[in-house]
Motif scaffolding. Sequence first.
Motif, PDB file in Angstrom:
ATOM      1  N   ARG A  91      11.186 -38.438  59.943  1.00 58.55           N
ATOM      2  CA  ARG A  91      12.279 -37.797  59.133  1.00 58.55           C
ATOM      3  C   ARG A  91      12.421 -36.400  59.475  1.00 58.55           C
ATOM      4  O   ARG A  91      13.449 -35.536  59.276  1.00 58.55           O
ATOM      5  N   ASN A 107      25.817 -36.478  63.697  1.00 58.30           N
ATOM      6  CA  ASN A 107      26.695 -36.567  62.431  1.00 58.30           C
ATOM      7  C   ASN A 107      27.091 -37.935  62.487  1.00 58.30           C
ATOM      8  O   ASN A 107      27.310 -38.364  61.165  1.00 58.30           O
ATOM      9  N   LYS A 123      24.442 -40.201  60.907  1.00 54.61           N
ATOM     10  CA  LYS A 123      24.402 -39.884  59.303  1.00 54.61           C
ATOM     11  C   LYS A 123      25.490 -40.543  58.573  1.00 54.61           C
ATOM     12  O   LYS A 123      25.216 -40.913  57.499  1.00 54.61           O
ATOM     13  N   ALA A 124      26.569 -40.482  58.929  1.00 53.95           N
ATOM     14  CA  ALA A 124      27.907 -41.102  58.476  1.00 53.95           C
ATOM     15  C   ALA A 124      27.583 -42.598  58.352  1.00 53.95           C
ATOM     16  O   ALA A 124      28.002 -43.158  57.215  1.00 53.95           O
ATOM     17  N   ASP A 125      27.138 -43.162  59.358  1.00 50.53           N
ATOM     18  CA  ASP A 125      26.716 -44.605  59.623  1.00 50.53           C
ATOM     19  C   ASP A 125      25.685 -44.977  58.491  1.00 50.53           C
ATOM     20  O   ASP A 125      25.840 -45.909  57.783  1.00 50.53           O
ATOM     21  N   LEU A 126      24.709 -43.893  58.217  1.00 51.72           N
ATOM     22  CA  LEU A 126      23.848 -44.281  57.194  1.00 51.72           C
ATOM     23  C   LEU A 126      24.137 -44.130  55.836  1.00 51.72           C
ATOM     24  O   LEU A 126      24.043 -44.917  55.069  1.00 51.72           O
ATOM     25  N   ASP A 127      25.069 -43.397  55.621  1.00 53.21           N
ATOM     26  CA  ASP A 127      25.657 -43.247  54.603  1.00 53.21           C
ATOM     27  C   ASP A 127      26.390 -44.576  54.252  1.00 53.21           C
ATOM     28  O   ASP A 127      26.386 -45.047  52.931  1.00 53.21           O
ATOM     29  N   LYS A 128      27.300 -45.001  55.054  1.00 54.18           N
ATOM     30  CA  LYS A 128      28.141 -46.326  54.824  1.00 54.18           C
ATOM     31  C   LYS A 128      27.049 -47.461  54.620  1.00 54.18           C
ATOM     32  O   LYS A 128      27.268 -48.330  53.686  1.00 54.18           O
ATOM     33  N   ILE A 130      24.138 -47.225  53.366  1.00 51.42           N
ATOM     34  CA  ILE A 130      23.493 -47.354  52.013  1.00 51.42           C
ATOM     35  C   ILE A 130      24.486 -47.412  50.952  1.00 51.42           C
ATOM     36  O   ILE A 130      23.938 -48.488  50.090  1.00 51.42           O
ATOM     37  N   GLU A 131      25.924 -47.256  51.159  1.00 50.37           N
ATOM     38  CA  GLU A 131      26.659 -47.636  50.100  1.00 50.37           C
ATOM     39  C   GLU A 131      26.868 -48.921  50.046  1.00 50.37           C
ATOM     40  O   GLU A 131      26.859 -49.653  49.094  1.00 50.37           O
ATOM     41  N   THR A 135      24.030 -50.699  48.286  1.00 48.36           N
ATOM     42  CA  THR A 135      23.811 -50.272  46.948  1.00 48.36           C
ATOM     43  C   THR A 135      24.796 -51.091  46.358  1.00 48.36           C
ATOM     44  O   THR A 135      24.717 -51.715  45.145  1.00 48.36           O
TER      45      THR A 135
END
Length: 91
Positions: A47, A54, A57-62, A64-65, A68
């Motif tokens: 890491r 970017n 990172k956006a794909d990882l955020d999606k 994770i959401e 979750t």
Amino acid sequence: MSKVRASDVGFCVVDANADVIADNLVHRIREAAVNMESQVNRLYRGRQAYDLSNSTKADLDKAIEQLTYMARTLREVQSEQSKVVYLQAAE
């Protein structure tokens, strides 16, 4: 007070196969988790060694959401089970 039937409130789950669906889902989640765990650990160990783009990172955020949301939904299903047992006992 009678037990609310899944089929009576418009769920896709038929009362008789809810256990089969849950068992299949748990099996698929465990399989996917095993397949992904080593990759997640590789990302974690590196890491601080690389920069993600970017869009990644956006794909990882999606992702994770989404994970979750699914975990929260499964926790709600799990917590409702104590109420189902109570309602079944009251019948």
